[in-house]
Each structure stands twice: as structure tokens, then as C-alpha cells.
Motif scaffolding. Structure first.
Motif, PDB file in Angstrom:
ATOM      1  N   MET A 166      93.084  72.715 158.506  1.00 51.53           N
ATOM      2  CA  MET A 166      92.631  73.711 157.549  1.00 51.53           C
ATOM      3  C   MET A 166      92.937  75.108 158.106  1.00 51.53           C
ATOM      4  O   MET A 166      92.993  75.301 159.332  1.00 51.53           O
ATOM      5  CB  MET A 166      91.126  73.555 157.312  1.00 51.53           C
ATOM      6  CG  MET A 166      90.765  72.316 156.497  1.00 51.53           C
ATOM      7  SD  MET A 166      91.514  72.317 154.842  1.00 51.53           S
ATOM      8  CE  MET A 166      90.586  73.621 154.043  1.00 51.53           C
ATOM      9  N   PRO A 167      93.127  76.099 157.224  1.00 46.83           N
ATOM     10  CA  PRO A 167      93.537  77.426 157.694  1.00 46.83           C
ATOM     11  C   PRO A 167      92.646  77.999 158.801  1.00 46.83           C
ATOM     12  O   PRO A 167      93.142  78.645 159.727  1.00 46.83           O
ATOM     13  CB  PRO A 167      93.470  78.279 156.420  1.00 46.83           C
ATOM     14  CG  PRO A 167      93.795  77.305 155.325  1.00 46.83           C
ATOM     15  CD  PRO A 167      93.145  76.008 155.750  1.00 46.83           C
ATOM     16  N   ASP A 168      91.345  77.744 158.749  1.00 49.55           N
ATOM     17  CA  ASP A 168      90.464  78.324 159.773  1.00 49.55           C
ATOM     18  C   ASP A 168      90.499  77.547 161.088  1.00 49.55           C
ATOM     19  O   ASP A 168      89.889  77.965 162.074  1.00 49.55           O
ATOM     20  CB  ASP A 168      89.020  78.452 159.258  1.00 49.55           C
ATOM     21  CG  ASP A 168      88.404  77.117 158.857  1.00 49.55           C
ATOM     22  OD1 ASP A 168      89.126  76.092 158.852  1.00 49.55           O
ATOM     23  OD2 ASP A 168      87.189  77.098 158.541  1.00 49.55           O
ATOM     24  N   ALA A 169      91.212  76.419 161.119  1.00 51.26           N
ATOM     25  CA  ALA A 169      91.314  75.631 162.359  1.00 51.26           C
ATOM     26  C   ALA A 169      92.725  75.687 162.940  1.00 51.26           C
ATOM     27  O   ALA A 169      92.918  75.414 164.120  1.00 51.26           O
ATOM     28  CB  ALA A 169      90.917  74.181 162.109  1.00 51.26           C
ATOM     29  N   GLY A 170      93.722  75.993 162.123  1.00 52.70           N
ATOM     30  CA  GLY A 170      95.062  76.228 162.652  1.00 52.70           C
ATOM     31  C   GLY A 170      95.925  74.994 162.722  1.00 52.70           C
ATOM     32  O   GLY A 170      96.331  74.437 161.697  1.00 52.70           O
ATOM     33  N   THR A 171      96.182  74.549 163.952  1.00 52.18           N
ATOM     34  CA  THR A 171      97.146  73.462 164.164  1.00 52.18           C
ATOM     35  C   THR A 171      96.635  72.521 165.255  1.00 52.18           C
ATOM     36  O   THR A 171      95.748  72.871 166.022  1.00 52.18           O
ATOM     37  CB  THR A 171      98.509  74.020 164.614  1.00 52.18           C
ATOM     38  OG1 THR A 171      98.308  74.854 165.761  1.00 52.18           O
ATOM     39  CG2 THR A 171      99.180  74.813 163.507  1.00 52.18           C
ATOM     40  N   PRO A 208      84.825  73.754 162.132  1.00 52.26           N
ATOM     41  CA  PRO A 208      84.594  74.848 163.079  1.00 52.26           C
ATOM     42  C   PRO A 208      83.349  75.655 162.725  1.00 52.26           C
ATOM     43  O   PRO A 208      83.092  75.929 161.559  1.00 52.26           O
ATOM     44  CB  PRO A 208      85.876  75.694 162.960  1.00 52.26           C
ATOM     45  CG  PRO A 208      86.617  75.200 161.766  1.00 52.26           C
ATOM     46  CD  PRO A 208      86.149  73.814 161.494  1.00 52.26           C
ATOM     47  N   GLU A 209      82.615  75.979 163.773  1.00 53.01           N
ATOM     48  CA  GLU A 209      81.369  76.758 163.656  1.00 53.01           C
ATOM     49  C   GLU A 209      80.404  76.141 162.644  1.00 53.01           C
ATOM     50  O   GLU A 209      79.656  76.848 161.965  1.00 53.01           O
ATOM     51  CB  GLU A 209      81.687  78.214 163.315  1.00 53.01           C
ATOM     52  CG  GLU A 209      82.439  78.892 164.456  1.00 53.01           C
ATOM     53  CD  GLU A 209      82.874  80.306 164.137  1.00 53.01           C
ATOM     54  OE1 GLU A 209      82.241  80.940 163.286  1.00 53.01           O
ATOM     55  OE2 GLU A 209      83.838  80.756 164.770  1.00 53.01           O
ATOM     56  N   GLY A 210      80.449  74.814 162.575  1.00 58.94           N
ATOM     57  CA  GLY A 210      79.460  74.097 161.771  1.00 58.94           C
ATOM     58  C   GLY A 210      79.636  74.230 160.265  1.00 58.94           C
ATOM     59  O   GLY A 210      78.724  73.895 159.502  1.00 58.94           O
ATOM     60  N   ARG A 211      80.795  74.702 159.806  1.00 66.62           N
ATOM     61  CA  ARG A 211      80.957  74.841 158.349  1.00 66.62           C
ATOM     62  C   ARG A 211      81.036  73.456 157.697  1.00 66.62           C
ATOM     63  O   ARG A 211      81.228  72.452 158.364  1.00 66.62           O
ATOM     64  CB  ARG A 211      82.177  75.701 157.996  1.00 66.62           C
ATOM     65  CG  ARG A 211      83.513  75.090 158.297  1.00 66.62           C
ATOM     66  CD  ARG A 211      84.518  75.358 157.180  1.00 66.62           C
ATOM     67  NE  ARG A 211      85.865  75.085 157.621  1.00 66.62           N
ATOM     68  CZ  ARG A 211      86.356  73.881 157.847  1.00 66.62           C
ATOM     69  NH1 ARG A 211      85.581  72.807 157.731  1.00 66.62           N
ATOM     70  NH2 ARG A 211      87.603  73.720 158.239  1.00 66.62           N
ATOM     71  N   GLU A 212      80.893  73.436 156.382  1.00 67.60           N
ATOM     72  CA  GLU A 212      80.942  72.150 155.678  1.00 67.60           C
ATOM     73  C   GLU A 212      82.326  71.534 155.794  1.00 67.60           C
ATOM     74  O   GLU A 212      83.299  72.235 156.089  1.00 67.60           O
ATOM     75  CB  GLU A 212      80.530  72.307 154.198  1.00 67.60           C
ATOM     76  CG  GLU A 212      81.589  72.870 153.277  1.00 67.60           C
ATOM     77  CD  GLU A 212      81.673  74.400 153.246  1.00 67.60           C
ATOM     78  OE1 GLU A 212      82.212  74.920 152.264  1.00 67.60           O
ATOM     79  OE2 GLU A 212      81.222  75.058 154.214  1.00 67.60           O
ATOM     80  N   LEU A 213      82.395  70.226 155.566  1.00 65.34           N
ATOM     81  CA  LEU A 213      83.673  69.517 155.659  1.00 65.34           C
ATOM     82  C   LEU A 213      84.661  70.052 154.622  1.00 65.34           C
ATOM     83  O   LEU A 213      84.329  70.195 153.455  1.00 65.34           O
ATOM     84  CB  LEU A 213      83.426  68.023 155.406  1.00 65.34           C
ATOM     85  CG  LEU A 213      84.647  67.110 155.485  1.00 65.34           C
ATOM     86  CD1 LEU A 213      85.154  67.019 156.918  1.00 65.34           C
ATOM     87  CD2 LEU A 213      84.314  65.722 154.938  1.00 65.34           C
ATOM     88  N   LYS A 214      85.881  70.340 155.096  1.00 65.46           N
ATOM     89  CA  LYS A 214      86.961  70.757 154.180  1.00 65.46           C
ATOM     90  C   LYS A 214      88.222  70.047 154.628  1.00 65.46           C
ATOM     91  O   LYS A 214      88.487  69.964 155.837  1.00 65.46           O
ATOM     92  CB  LYS A 214      87.190  72.267 154.229  1.00 65.46           C
ATOM     93  CG  LYS A 214      86.103  73.073 153.580  1.00 65.46           C
ATOM     94  CD  LYS A 214      86.487  74.549 153.565  1.00 65.46           C
ATOM     95  CE  LYS A 214      85.379  75.388 152.958  1.00 65.46           C
ATOM     96  NZ  LYS A 214      85.691  76.830 153.029  1.00 65.46           N
ATOM     97  N   PHE A 215      89.028  69.607 153.685  1.00 66.10           N
ATOM     98  CA  PHE A 215      90.215  68.844 154.085  1.00 66.10           C
ATOM     99  C   PHE A 215      91.394  69.045 153.147  1.00 66.10           C
ATOM    100  O   PHE A 215      92.379  68.348 153.237  1.00 66.10           O
ATOM    101  CB  PHE A 215      89.883  67.350 154.197  1.00 66.10           C
ATOM    102  CG  PHE A 215      89.098  66.832 153.017  1.00 66.10           C
ATOM    103  CD1 PHE A 215      89.746  66.469 151.860  1.00 66.10           C
ATOM    104  CD2 PHE A 215      87.708  66.752 153.080  1.00 66.10           C
ATOM    105  CE1 PHE A 215      89.042  66.022 150.766  1.00 66.10           C
ATOM    106  CE2 PHE A 215      86.992  66.307 151.983  1.00 66.10           C
ATOM    107  CZ  PHE A 215      87.661  65.940 150.823  1.00 66.10           C
ATOM    108  N   GLN A 216      91.293  69.996 152.223  1.00 64.83           N
ATOM    109  CA  GLN A 216      92.432  70.249 151.356  1.00 64.83           C
ATOM    110  C   GLN A 216      92.569  71.736 151.070  1.00 64.83           C
ATOM    111  O   GLN A 216      91.573  72.454 150.934  1.00 64.83           O
ATOM    112  CB  GLN A 216      92.298  69.476 150.026  1.00 64.83           C
ATOM    113  CG  GLN A 216      91.098  69.873 149.217  1.00 64.83           C
ATOM    114  CD  GLN A 216      90.982  69.095 147.918  1.00 64.83           C
ATOM    115  OE1 GLN A 216      90.077  68.280 147.752  1.00 64.83           O
ATOM    116  NE2 GLN A 216      91.865  69.353 146.971  1.00 64.83           N
ATOM    117  N   CYS A 217      93.809  72.183 151.035  1.00 65.36           N
ATOM    118  CA  CYS A 217      94.097  73.553 150.614  1.00 65.36           C
ATOM    119  C   CYS A 217      95.508  73.573 150.054  1.00 65.36           C
ATOM    120  O   CYS A 217      96.281  72.634 150.273  1.00 65.36           O
ATOM    121  CB  CYS A 217      93.926  74.552 151.756  1.00 65.36           C
ATOM    122  SG  CYS A 217      95.226  74.477 152.991  1.00 65.36           S
ATOM    123  N   THR A 218      95.846  74.621 149.321  1.00 61.11           N
ATOM    124  CA  THR A 218      97.198  74.708 148.771  1.00 61.11           C
ATOM    125  C   THR A 218      98.159  75.249 149.837  1.00 61.11           C
ATOM    126  O   THR A 218      97.751  75.873 150.827  1.00 61.11           O
ATOM    127  CB  THR A 218      97.244  75.654 147.559  1.00 61.11           C
ATOM    128  OG1 THR A 218      96.881  76.960 148.021  1.00 61.11           O
ATOM    129  CG2 THR A 218      96.309  75.201 146.455  1.00 61.11           C
TER     130      THR A 218
END
Ligand SMILES: [Fe+2]
Length: 290
Positions: A166-171, A208-218
Motif C-alpha cells: 500500500m502507498p503508506d508502506a512502500g515496497t 503501519p502505525e495501527g491503521r485499519e487493514l487496507k489492501f487495494q489502491c488504484t
């Protein structure tokens, strides 16, 4: 229409997908996982069984059991799922290189492990494709994290494995054998060159930093906001950042059992003469230990 159902494997922060063509009911699983306890060596199948139950409830016919790469943090359920539901196990052709590397590392004999990819029903080259119902699934080779990494593209959905987070986690890290930050940069560019509205579906999210689960973005969101590799990041800067981060990382907790089983698509090692199965754990030490 296609339908995408995600399953979150909490213990390894893995997101696995069941994707199906609504008209034909043909389905594929991407990156399924076994449950595993490292200290006891116990394996169980609750997570994979949830996916199998979903397939049954929705009257799907499982055609493909796909790996985006040989994972280093969880054990594939591909072989187990095939034994229950049928389907063809497939991965990128680079798995043969991964097998060669780890067969040597674990000092496995040819009887213990073949290095020709024969544990898989199909090995995909770049730009290969197959059908799910009447929908084409295109395979894009995306090495860098590992040399067998592939992305599966169906309509406007790309299942990217660990080629992007995800964008906030990078690679993901590139320091496994066969990994390369330089090569990963090219693979990410391939994904970022897909149409802007293409949905990227990740294999991991560490929240990251305890945010909710995210697994898709454009693609557009990834291009604009990925903290390691957005549009304005130059190759040299990405490689420097990735390599310096990788130097600080310890090996994944489940690396050794994971790769030993995943180069066999999750097939367990053969029973030994006492009826037990084993994985190997290399030891290293400094100083004088006798
Ligand atoms: Fe990975």
C-alpha cells in the motif's frame, strides 16, 4: 463480471483472494496459506478451509491455484487445496531458479527435491495468459522482490504479490537470493504503466502505525503516493533507499520452513523411516563452539 473475495491471514498479514467469473463459476485462488506454529512445527488448515467452504457455498469450480511468488513468511496451502478441490497449481517460471538456490542452500538431494518446477502444473513466462471462464488472465513477470514474482491481471484488477505494498508502506525487501532493488524498480514501472484506474490488490498489509487493514489502491494512487517509489522518485534514489533499509532487516521468522515447503507448492517433505517429516534449520555461530 468477476467477483473478488479477500481472506486475511492474520498470523502472516497475508491477503489471499478467491476470484471467480460469475457466469461460468470458474474460480482461482491467489496465495493461499497454511496455518503453522513455528515452535511446535504443527500445521493446520483453518484458513484454507474457509476458502474451500466459500468455494463450495458459491458453487464454484476451482480451476487455478496461483502463487505470486515463493513466499518467505507463510507456507502455501496450494497442495492441500488441490487435494480437496482440484485445480492446477501455477507460479512464475522463475521458481526454478528459486528451487536451485534453496536446494543448494539446504543441501537437498535430487531425490529429496527436483529443481525443474515439476511440483507445479504450470509455470508462467512473461505475457502468458489463460482463461477464467471467458475472461483472460494475463501474467506479467514482476521480479525484484524474488526472481519468480509475477502479477496476475484480470480485466482491470492486478494481483501484484509483494511487488508493491500500500502507498503508506512502500515496497517489500529485495535482499533474498535473486532479489534486486534495481529489477524491482523496473517491475513497479511496468505496473505503474497500467491504466490509471487499474486496481492493485496487495498480498500483504502490515497495518503501519495501527491503521485499519487496507489492501487495494488504484495505479493512479500508487503512482502519486507510494512512499518509496512514487512518480518523482529516481531509480538511484529508490535503490539506495531499498538497499539501506534491507540492511537493517532481520530474516523473516518463517523463512526456512516457508521456502523449503513453498518451492514444492506447499507439499510436505517426504516421511522419513520413523514416519516423521522434517524441515531443516541452518545454524550459524561466531566464536569457538564445539
Ligand atoms: Fe514475499
Amino acid at each position: 463480471m468477476i467477483s473478488i473475495k479477500y481472506f486475511f491471514h492474520q498470523a502472516s498479514s497475508t491477503i489471499s483472494y478467491v476470484v471467480f467469473d460469475e457466469a461460468s463459476r470458474e474460480a482461482m485462488i491467489i496465495d493461499s496459506a497454511l496455518d503453522y506454529s513455528a515452535h511446535s512445527g504443527k500445521l493446520w488448515t483453518d484458513f484454507a478451509d474457509q476458502q474451500i467452504a466459500y468455494i463450495k457455498q458459491n458453487k464454484l469450480r476451482l480451476e487455478w491455484i496461483l502463487e505470486t511468488h515463493a513466499h518467505a513468511d507463510h507456507i502455501s496451502a496450494a497442495h492441500y487445496v488441490k487435494s480437496k478441490q482440484g485445480g492446477k497449481i501455477a507460479a512464475g517460471a522463475g521458481i526454478k531458479q528459486v528451487q536451485t538456490t534453496f536446494i543448494k542452500f539446504f543441501n537437498l538431494s535430487p531425490e529429496e527435491h527436483a529443481s525443474d518446477g515439476s511440483q507445479f502444473d504450470r509455470l508462467f513466462e512473461d505475457n502468458d495468459s489463460f482463461l477464467l471462464g471467458d475472461k483472460t488472465v494475463k501474467v506479467i513477470s514482476t521480479p525484484g522482490h524474488t526472481n519468480d514474482s509475477v502479477t496476475y491481471l484480470i480485466k482491470d484488477n492486478a494481483f501484484v504479490g509483494d511487488t508493491l505494498f500500500m502507498p503508506d508502506a512502500g515496497t517489500a525487501r529485495c535482499d533474498f537470493p535473486g532479489g534486486s532493488a534495481n529489477v524491482l524498480f523496473d517491475s513497479i514501472k511496468k505496473l505503474h504503466d497500467l491504466p490509471a484506474h487499474t486496481m492493485l490488490w496487495m498480498c500483504h498489509d502490515y497495518q503501519p502505525e495501527g491503521r485499519e487493514l487496507k489492501f487495494q489502491c488504484t495505479v493512479e494512487q500508487s503512482r502519486a503516493h507510494n512512499i518509496h517509489v512514487h512518480n518523482l522518485v529516481e531509480r538511484e534514489d529508490f535503490v539506495r533507499l531499498r538497499e539501506s533499509r534491507d540492511e537493517t532487516l532481520d530474516i523473516p521468522q518463517l523463512l526456512y520452513p516457508s521456502v523449503q515447503l513453498n518451492i514444492s507448492a506447499g507439499q510436505l517433505p517426504k516421511k522419513q523411516s520413523n514416519g516423521m517429516r522434517y524441515t531443516k534449520q541452518p545454524l550459524s555461530f561466531s566464536g569457538e563452539i564445539l
